[in-house]
Enzyme design. Sequence first.
Site, PDB file in Angstrom:
ATOM      1  N   LYS A 112       0.737  -1.402   0.104  1.00 33.12           N
ATOM      2  CA  LYS A 112      -0.131   0.069  -0.175  1.00 33.12           C
ATOM      3  C   LYS A 112       0.827   1.194  -0.009  1.00 33.12           C
ATOM      4  O   LYS A 112       0.515   2.181  -0.565  1.00 33.12           O
ATOM      5  CB  LYS A 112      -0.929   0.057   1.192  1.00 33.12           C
ATOM      6  CG  LYS A 112      -2.002  -0.813   1.127  1.00 33.12           C
ATOM      7  CD  LYS A 112      -3.330  -0.712   1.791  1.00 33.12           C
ATOM      8  CE  LYS A 112      -4.453  -1.821   1.563  1.00 33.12           C
ATOM      9  NZ  LYS A 112      -5.788  -1.506   1.721  1.00 33.12           N
ATOM     10  N   LYS A 195      -5.048  -8.521  -5.360  1.00 31.99           N
ATOM     11  CA  LYS A 195      -6.232  -8.774  -4.536  1.00 31.99           C
ATOM     12  C   LYS A 195      -7.464  -8.071  -4.683  1.00 31.99           C
ATOM     13  O   LYS A 195      -7.182  -6.802  -5.294  1.00 31.99           O
ATOM     14  CB  LYS A 195      -5.795  -8.887  -3.197  1.00 31.99           C
ATOM     15  CG  LYS A 195      -6.771  -9.155  -2.130  1.00 31.99           C
ATOM     16  CD  LYS A 195      -6.248  -8.935  -0.822  1.00 31.99           C
ATOM     17  CE  LYS A 195      -6.776  -7.405  -0.123  1.00 31.99           C
ATOM     18  NZ  LYS A 195      -7.897  -7.277   0.375  1.00 31.99           N
ATOM     19  N   LYS A 198     -11.826  -3.651  -1.244  1.00 31.41           N
ATOM     20  CA  LYS A 198     -13.008  -2.769  -1.308  1.00 31.41           C
ATOM     21  C   LYS A 198     -12.670  -1.216  -1.751  1.00 31.41           C
ATOM     22  O   LYS A 198     -13.390  -0.641  -2.127  1.00 31.41           O
ATOM     23  CB  LYS A 198     -13.601  -2.738  -0.087  1.00 31.41           C
ATOM     24  CG  LYS A 198     -13.258  -2.131   1.219  1.00 31.41           C
ATOM     25  CD  LYS A 198     -14.262  -2.263   2.299  1.00 31.41           C
ATOM     26  CE  LYS A 198     -13.759  -3.553   3.270  1.00 31.41           C
ATOM     27  NZ  LYS A 198     -12.604  -2.794   3.923  1.00 31.41           N
TER      28      LYS A 198
HETATM   29  P1  ATP Z   1      -9.438  -2.339   2.253  1.00 29.78           P
HETATM   30  O1  ATP Z   1      -9.119  -1.784   0.756  1.00 29.78           O
HETATM   31  O2  ATP Z   1     -10.119  -1.240   2.965  1.00 29.78           O
HETATM   32  O3  ATP Z   1      -8.151  -2.790   2.732  1.00 29.78           O
HETATM   33  P2  ATP Z   1     -10.298  -5.027   2.032  1.00 29.78           P
HETATM   34  O4  ATP Z   1     -11.166  -5.537   0.863  1.00 29.78           O
HETATM   35  O5  ATP Z   1      -8.788  -5.396   1.971  1.00 29.78           O
HETATM   36  O6  ATP Z   1     -10.468  -3.480   2.073  1.00 29.78           O
HETATM   37  P3  ATP Z   1     -10.176  -5.610   4.982  1.00 29.78           P
HETATM   38  O7  ATP Z   1     -11.218  -4.719   5.749  1.00 29.78           O
HETATM   39  O8  ATP Z   1      -8.767  -4.854   4.955  1.00 29.78           O
HETATM   40  O9  ATP Z   1     -10.979  -5.550   3.521  1.00 29.78           O
HETATM   41  O10 ATP Z   1     -10.457  -6.902   5.211  1.00 29.78           O
HETATM   42  C1  ATP Z   1     -11.424  -7.656   5.789  1.00 29.78           C
HETATM   43  C2  ATP Z   1     -11.169  -8.968   5.942  1.00 29.78           C
HETATM   44  O11 ATP Z   1     -11.441  -9.381   4.499  1.00 29.78           O
HETATM   45  C3  ATP Z   1      -9.718  -9.626   6.248  1.00 29.78           C
HETATM   46  O12 ATP Z   1      -9.952 -10.849   6.737  1.00 29.78           O
HETATM   47  C4  ATP Z   1      -9.205  -9.827   4.738  1.00 29.78           C
HETATM   48  O13 ATP Z   1      -8.172 -10.766   4.717  1.00 29.78           O
HETATM   49  C5  ATP Z   1     -10.304 -10.123   4.146  1.00 29.78           C
HETATM   50  N1  ATP Z   1     -10.131 -10.045   2.581  1.00 29.78           N
HETATM   51  C6  ATP Z   1     -10.243  -8.739   1.839  1.00 29.78           C
HETATM   52  N2  ATP Z   1      -9.987  -8.748   0.693  1.00 29.78           N
HETATM   53  C7  ATP Z   1      -9.864 -10.236   0.477  1.00 29.78           C
HETATM   54  C8  ATP Z   1     -10.031 -11.103  -0.879  1.00 29.78           C
HETATM   55  N3  ATP Z   1      -9.771 -10.436  -1.950  1.00 29.78           N
HETATM   56  N4  ATP Z   1     -10.084 -12.357  -0.573  1.00 29.78           N
HETATM   57  C9  ATP Z   1     -10.132 -12.980   0.539  1.00 29.78           C
HETATM   58  N5  ATP Z   1     -10.265 -12.242   1.739  1.00 29.78           N
HETATM   59  C10 ATP Z   1     -10.226 -10.850   1.554  1.00 29.78           C
HETATM   60 MG    MG Z   2      -7.576  -4.710   3.642  1.00 33.72          MG
END
Ligand code: ATP
Ligand code: MG
Length: 329
Positions: A112, A195, A198
Amino acid sequence: MRKTMLTGVRPSGSLTLGNYLGAIKNFVDKQELYDSYIFLADLHAITSYIEPKKLKHAIKDAIAMYLACGVDPKRTTIFKQSDVLEHGTLGFIMTFQTKISELSRMTQYKSKANTCHKDGVDTGLFVYPTLMVADILLYNTHIVPVGKDQQQHVELTRDLAERFNKRYGNTFEMPDVYVAPVGNKILNLQNPLEKMNKSDDGNNKGTIFLLDDIDIAKKKIMSAVTDGYNRVHFDEDNQPGISNLMSILSKITGEDFSSIEQRYLGRGYGEFKREVAEVVADLLRDIQAKYRIYCDEELQNHILVEGAKQAETIAKETLFRVKQSMGLQ
Ligand code: ATP
Ligand code: MG
């Protein structure tokens, strides 16, 4: 004594299929077996600037989503991280137990920090893993279901718990990470080397949001980037796009990869994508119908007030123990 399970999601945007398949689904499937806690990681959401209105909306969205995805408030304590002040205090204490080199090694920080910060990297991005350490240790957690990207942070939690216990005497429970074998890293549909996130997919074409319009979600699957092999085969190195779609299908339906490969022998990607699109559409329809019911503000407030009370009781006990161990109490 029953063991404890905990997980959380940052309310930094609308929840994605990756969040559901990688973390929430695994939590929901196990919630009856543990003393279960799921929190809205709102302090993690402010590690980078987020517009206050957007944050407020994302918090409401996330709690409705937890419920719509099957988190059961009768079995699980649902709370907002910032409602339980002990997170901040223990986060501060655990930051002081951590070496700069340990935080510099975190791959989430490195990736990041490299991509999105032209004006310098926010300290929040650097130190948030130690807040996550506190989130986990406060509840004497035994198991932390997360996606693969968060595995390293749970490992850091174990290292710091061990260091603290050696330095100050046995204080913390040792948590285990649970990364499910399938669907632990759902990839961006347009760039299957990254990955699905969100919060940072420019045009959102590679990300399925759980609240996506059903037809748009289907289109996203149909236009997912694949490859020229034209065989439905699980090979993450050479066929990351197709393997990603197989993971999505397998995680939702429970069918294993070899059975999917058998069924699609000699058939093209078009048919395969159509099936994945339909399965995802059914999942989203179901979640969205429940989501609408759980947007009720009164219901949400009630759950969060009760959740914070329950969480606070445990968090206070742990922090008291920590302070005693350290000579602060
Ligand atoms: P951000 O971009 O805000 O970091 P994010 O999609 O990575 O959003 P997080 O809130 O950081 O979401 O993570 C929440 C949970 O979802 C964590 O357990 C993370 O490992 C899981 N997670 C996030 N993205 C993925 C993905 N693409 N595949 C599987 N698990 C995921
Ligand atoms: Mg994340």
